[in-house]
Design an enzyme around this catalytic site. Structure first.
Site, PDB file in Angstrom:
ATOM      1  N   LYS A 107      -2.537  -4.388   3.665  1.00 44.68           N
ATOM      2  CA  LYS A 107      -1.971  -3.197   4.298  1.00 44.68           C
ATOM      3  C   LYS A 107      -0.662  -2.851   3.622  1.00 44.68           C
ATOM      4  O   LYS A 107       0.028  -3.732   3.111  1.00 44.68           O
ATOM      5  CB  LYS A 107      -1.693  -3.478   5.779  1.00 44.68           C
ATOM      6  CG  LYS A 107      -1.596  -2.229   6.609  1.00 44.68           C
ATOM      7  CD  LYS A 107      -2.972  -1.716   6.949  1.00 44.68           C
ATOM      8  CE  LYS A 107      -2.952  -0.573   7.921  1.00 44.68           C
ATOM      9  NZ  LYS A 107      -4.255  -0.431   8.575  1.00 44.68           N
TER      10      LYS A 107
HETATM   11  N1  GLU Z   1      -6.170   2.471   7.662  1.00 51.05           N
HETATM   12  C1  GLU Z   1      -7.501   2.291   8.132  1.00 51.05           C
HETATM   13  C2  GLU Z   1      -7.609   1.027   8.953  1.00 51.05           C
HETATM   14  O1  GLU Z   1      -6.661   0.580   9.545  1.00 51.05           O
HETATM   15  C3  GLU Z   1      -8.510   2.392   7.022  1.00 51.05           C
HETATM   16  C4  GLU Z   1      -8.438   1.334   5.981  1.00 51.05           C
HETATM   17  C5  GLU Z   1      -9.367   1.550   4.783  1.00 51.05           C
HETATM   18  O2  GLU Z   1     -10.150   2.482   4.816  1.00 51.05           O
HETATM   19  O3  GLU Z   1      -9.251   0.780   3.841  1.00 51.05           O
HETATM   20  O4  GLU Z   1      -8.654   0.478   9.128  1.00 51.05           O
END
Ligand code: GLU
Length: 476
Positions: A107
């Protein structure tokens, strides 16, 4: 947003993890290996804006590399910090494992209020952040693939993809370095709606099993259920729209930054969304009652509560007063570990974040595969499928004629049956299948193991089990 005496977001995730692993038979070393974040990179960079240099702080955390690339969004918010990014990276690991997206968890975040900058400034900041991450392979098609999250969307992903491509001019797979791109820049149909769509599919699957409905003390189907949604951003908006327009749910409350709108007859989500875009908030929306105290609306009577905004909004200070028998965590971490315990004791059923909002990363997976295969889904099969269906329809119509037209195919059936699946239909089908299968794996654990009393623990058990077997197979 957590209150005093509550653990931080990351500690909260760890507590939930610990609760689950205490029911597993993992060697303590492996348990620790899975729990911890492998690495968190902090970067401070300067961008010359409005005549002087402004310094920004950003993070990219990699939780687990048992599968690569690692995957997870990039968030733009003032509240971004290392603890939050690490908690979110851990959730990505479990989320990907649960829905069988072949990624480790990661993240990113940038400490910024995007509303304070114009588009050109945001582009400069995003490109510079992307440069800093790409330089260290923290953006890379086979190592680390970001995506949108709070405060970011298609526009930022297109800038990131372009920045990466400029730095890697000979990489034929450059587009796969990030997902959530616009369709014309290598994106996939259905990615924007994906997380909200996943919430809808999750609830549909919940309501397919009488035992689950009974656990929540509910009856019937989704049709007619009252829903309160917190946050009408990309996820909350799509979830509320689909649930009300397609499943017969009544959205009786919408909580936003500046307060909440309630209406027992149901809120038209399209109209409210338009109002928010035009006026910057829900205040003044004519078709419902406005209250400035949005948090109080979390506590109103409703069947389903959908927190789709921030982490920690249901915490020790309000958990006891939450009345909804069913909560679906469209946001990441909206219920703190302490609140989770209170709600469990009350018998509230919680469909946990790592499952409930996994629709986004699931369709990101499809986009990544599309980028690597360099072809749109359905391009080869669609017309062939239509031609074969046409054969059947022609044959049936011949038969009908021979029988004196005593029966006919309805035009509606013919139209639906003849249409071959394009990318959007295939993406929705893949997402629906993924959400059903993942839910079923949680459900099985929930109902079959006596020591598992809630869906969150079931979700952790399934996903940690998968991560553990992957580490075991690799021989750590
Ligand atoms: N930000 C989104 C999540 O928390 C999508 C992550 C992604 O598509 O890699 O799942």
């Amino acid at each position: 947003m957590s209150v005093k005496n509550e653990p931080t977001f990351r500690e909260s995730v760890d507590l939930m993890f610990n609760r689950a692993v205490s029911l597993m038979d993992l060697p303590p070393g492996l348990e620790e290996k899975i729990r911890v974040c492998n690495a968190t990179y902090t970067v401070r960079f300067g961008v010359r804006l409005r005549g002087h240099i402004q310094t920004f702080t950003g993070y990219r955390s990699v939780h687990s590399e048992h599968m690569e690339p690692v995957k997870g969004g990039i968030r733009y918010a003032n509240s971004v910090n290392q603890d939050e990014v690490e908690a979110l990276a851990a959730l990505m690991t479990y989320k990907c494992a649960l829905v069988e997206a072949p990624f480790g968890g990661s993240k990113g975040g940038l400490c910024i209020d995007p509303r304070e900058y114009d588009e050109h400034e945001l582009e400069q900041i995003t490109r510079r952040f992307a440069y800093e991450l790409a330089k260290r392979d923290l953006i890379h098609p086979s190592q680390n693939v970001p995506a949108p999250d709070m405060g970011t969307g298609e526009r930022e992903m297109a800038w990131i993809a372009d920045q990466y491509a400029r730095m890697n001019t000979t990489d034929i797979n450059a587009k796969a370095c990030v997902t959530g791109k616009p369709l014309n820049a290598g994106g996939i149909a259905g990615r924007v709606e994906a997380t909200g769509r996943g919430v809808q599919y999750a609830l549909q699957e919940f309501f397919r099993d009488a035992r689950d409905i009974e656990q929540a003390g509910m009856q019937g189907t989704l049709d007619g259920k009252t829903v309160v949604v917190q946050g009408l951003g990309n996820v909350g908006y799509h979830a509320a729209k689909f649930l009300s327009e397609e499943d017969g749910c009544k959205i009786v409350g919408v909580i936003e930054r500046d307060g909440a709108i309630t209406n027992d007859d149901g809120i038209n989500i399209e109209n409210l969304r338009e109002w928010i875009i035009k006026h910057g908030g829900v205040k003044g929306y004519p078709d419902g009652s406005y209250t400035e105290n949005g948090a109080a609306v979390l506590e109103t009577e409703c069947d389903i509560l959908v927190p789709a905004a921030m982490e920690g909004v249901i915490n020790l200070s309000n958990a006891e007063r939450i009345k909804a028998p069913l909560i679906i965590e469209a946001a990441n971490g909206p219920v703190t570990a302490g609140a989770d315990e209170i709600l469990r004791k009350k018998g509230t059923v919680i469909i946990p974040d790592m499952y409930a909002n996994a629709g986004g990363v699931t369709v990101s997976y499809f986009e990544w595969v599309k980028n690597l295969s360099h072809i749109r889904f359905g391009r080869m099969q669609r017309r062939q499928e239509e031609a074969r269906h046409q054969l059947v329809v022609d044959q049936l119509e011949e038969l009908s004629k021979a029988m004196g037209n005593s029966w006919t195919l309805t035009p509606d059936f013919k139209q639906k049956y003849l249409r071959g699946a394009g990318e959007l239909e295939l993406v929705r089908s893949g997402l629906d299948d993924t959400m059903r299968i993942a839910y079923q794996s949680m459900r099985e654990t929930w109902h079959e193991r006596e020591d598992v009393q809630d869906l969150r623990t079931a979700a952790y058990l399934v996903s940690i089990g998968k991560v553990a077997s992957s580490y075991r197979a690799k021989g750590l």
